[in-house]
Design a protein around this motif. Sequence first.
Motif, PDB file in Angstrom:
ATOM      1  N   LEU A 148       9.849 -17.565   7.963  1.00 20.56           N
ATOM      2  CA  LEU A 148      10.523 -18.608   7.189  1.00 20.56           C
ATOM      3  C   LEU A 148       9.704 -19.900   7.189  1.00 20.56           C
ATOM      4  CD1 LEU A 148      14.209 -18.012   8.312  1.00 20.56           C
ATOM      5  CD2 LEU A 148      13.327 -17.795   5.971  1.00 20.56           C
ATOM      6  N   GLU A 149       9.064 -20.204   8.309  1.00 18.30           N
ATOM      7  CA  GLU A 149       8.228 -21.410   8.376  1.00 18.30           C
ATOM      8  C   GLU A 149       7.019 -21.272   7.455  1.00 18.30           C
ATOM      9  OE1 GLU A 149       6.874 -25.185   9.223  1.00 18.30           O
ATOM     10  OE2 GLU A 149       8.860 -24.299   9.399  1.00 18.30           O
ATOM     11  N   ARG A 150       6.400 -20.092   7.398  1.00 18.10           N
ATOM     12  CA  ARG A 150       5.276 -19.889   6.477  1.00 18.10           C
ATOM     13  C   ARG A 150       5.735 -20.026   5.028  1.00 18.10           C
ATOM     14  NH1 ARG A 150       4.083 -16.005  10.360  1.00 18.10           N
ATOM     15  NH2 ARG A 150       4.927 -14.301   9.117  1.00 18.10           N
ATOM     16  N   LEU A 151       6.905 -19.494   4.705  1.00 17.16           N
ATOM     17  CA  LEU A 151       7.453 -19.634   3.351  1.00 17.16           C
ATOM     18  C   LEU A 151       7.757 -21.099   3.045  1.00 17.16           C
ATOM     19  CD1 LEU A 151       9.829 -16.527   3.213  1.00 17.16           C
ATOM     20  CD2 LEU A 151       7.728 -16.854   1.879  1.00 17.16           C
ATOM     21  N   ARG A 152       8.226 -21.832   4.043  1.00 15.38           N
ATOM     22  CA  ARG A 152       8.506 -23.264   3.863  1.00 15.38           C
ATOM     23  C   ARG A 152       7.209 -24.029   3.618  1.00 15.38           C
ATOM     24  NH1 ARG A 152       8.507 -28.014   6.012  1.00 15.38           N
ATOM     25  NH2 ARG A 152       7.492 -27.356   7.921  1.00 15.38           N
ATOM     26  N   GLN A 153       6.189 -23.736   4.389  1.00 13.27           N
ATOM     27  CA  GLN A 153       4.914 -24.426   4.220  1.00 13.27           C
ATOM     28  C   GLN A 153       4.272 -24.112   2.872  1.00 13.27           C
ATOM     29  OE1 GLN A 153       2.534 -23.532   7.678  1.00 13.27           O
ATOM     30  NE2 GLN A 153       3.808 -24.795   9.006  1.00 13.27           N
ATOM     31  N   ALA A 154       4.551 -22.924   2.335  1.00 16.01           N
ATOM     32  CA  ALA A 154       4.028 -22.553   1.014  1.00 16.01           C
ATOM     33  C   ALA A 154       4.853 -23.193  -0.103  1.00 16.01           C
ATOM     34  CB  ALA A 154       4.018 -21.029   0.855  1.00 16.01           C
ATOM     35  N   GLY A 155       5.976 -23.829   0.259  1.00 16.06           N
ATOM     36  CA  GLY A 155       6.818 -24.485  -0.739  1.00 16.06           C
ATOM     37  C   GLY A 155       7.821 -23.558  -1.394  1.00 16.06           C
ATOM     38  N   TRP A 156       8.022 -22.380  -0.820  1.00 15.84           N
ATOM     39  CA  TRP A 156       8.952 -21.404  -1.404  1.00 15.84           C
ATOM     40  C   TRP A 156      10.364 -21.528  -0.838  1.00 15.84           C
ATOM     41  CZ3 TRP A 156       7.101 -15.939  -2.979  1.00 15.84           C
ATOM     42  CH2 TRP A 156       5.902 -16.035  -3.695  1.00 15.84           C
ATOM     43  N   VAL A 157      10.495 -22.065   0.370  1.00 19.93           N
ATOM     44  CA  VAL A 157      11.791 -22.130   1.058  1.00 19.93           C
ATOM     45  C   VAL A 157      11.986 -23.544   1.576  1.00 19.93           C
ATOM     46  CG1 VAL A 157      13.017 -21.355   3.148  1.00 19.93           C
ATOM     47  CG2 VAL A 157      11.868 -19.686   1.710  1.00 19.93           C
ATOM     48  N   GLU A 158      13.237 -23.998   1.525  1.00 19.02           N
ATOM     49  CA  GLU A 158      13.595 -25.268   2.163  1.00 19.02           C
ATOM     50  C   GLU A 158      14.670 -24.988   3.193  1.00 19.02           C
ATOM     51  OE1 GLU A 158      15.039 -27.977  -0.785  1.00 19.02           O
ATOM     52  OE2 GLU A 158      16.534 -26.585  -1.526  1.00 19.02           O
ATOM     53  N   ARG A 159      14.745 -25.829   4.174  1.00 15.18           N
ATOM     54  CA  ARG A 159      15.748 -25.674   5.231  1.00 15.18           C
ATOM     55  C   ARG A 159      16.542 -26.968   5.340  1.00 15.18           C
ATOM     56  NH1 ARG A 159      11.218 -25.916   9.943  1.00 15.18           N
ATOM     57  NH2 ARG A 159      10.983 -28.170   9.842  1.00 15.18           N
TER      58      ARG A 159
END
Length: 121
Positions: free
Chosen positions: A55-66
């Motif tokens: 999830l952190e990698r997806l967040r860093q790629a701009g695909w996921v927010e938390r």
Amino acid sequence: MADPKMTPHTQTVLRALLGRDADGERRSAVLTSGLYGLELSKMTDLPNGTLFPLLERLRQAGWVERYWEQDDVAEAEGRPRRRFFRLTDKGAERAPLALAEATAPSNPRMTGRPGLAGGTA
């Protein structure tokens, strides 16, 4: 950052965040509100040590927010706040395409592995 690598675990998490396994009403809620960590862990059957770095990698790629849920919601239910994860606009746009690409055969003319029964020689 580059688009995330489409590993089987990444694909599983993206399907969950897209609400793919949910009915229409639930799918809309997943896309709007997201899913909290434990819910995602149960849906994907992934341990925390696999899920949260992904999830952190997806967040860093701009695909996921938390984001954290509101205090008053958690207090009303007598529990700690939950951290939610949802697709960003970028993630909602790219995830279905990346999933389709990841599951498509790399060479449509090739139906099996070369040299094996059912494959091409």
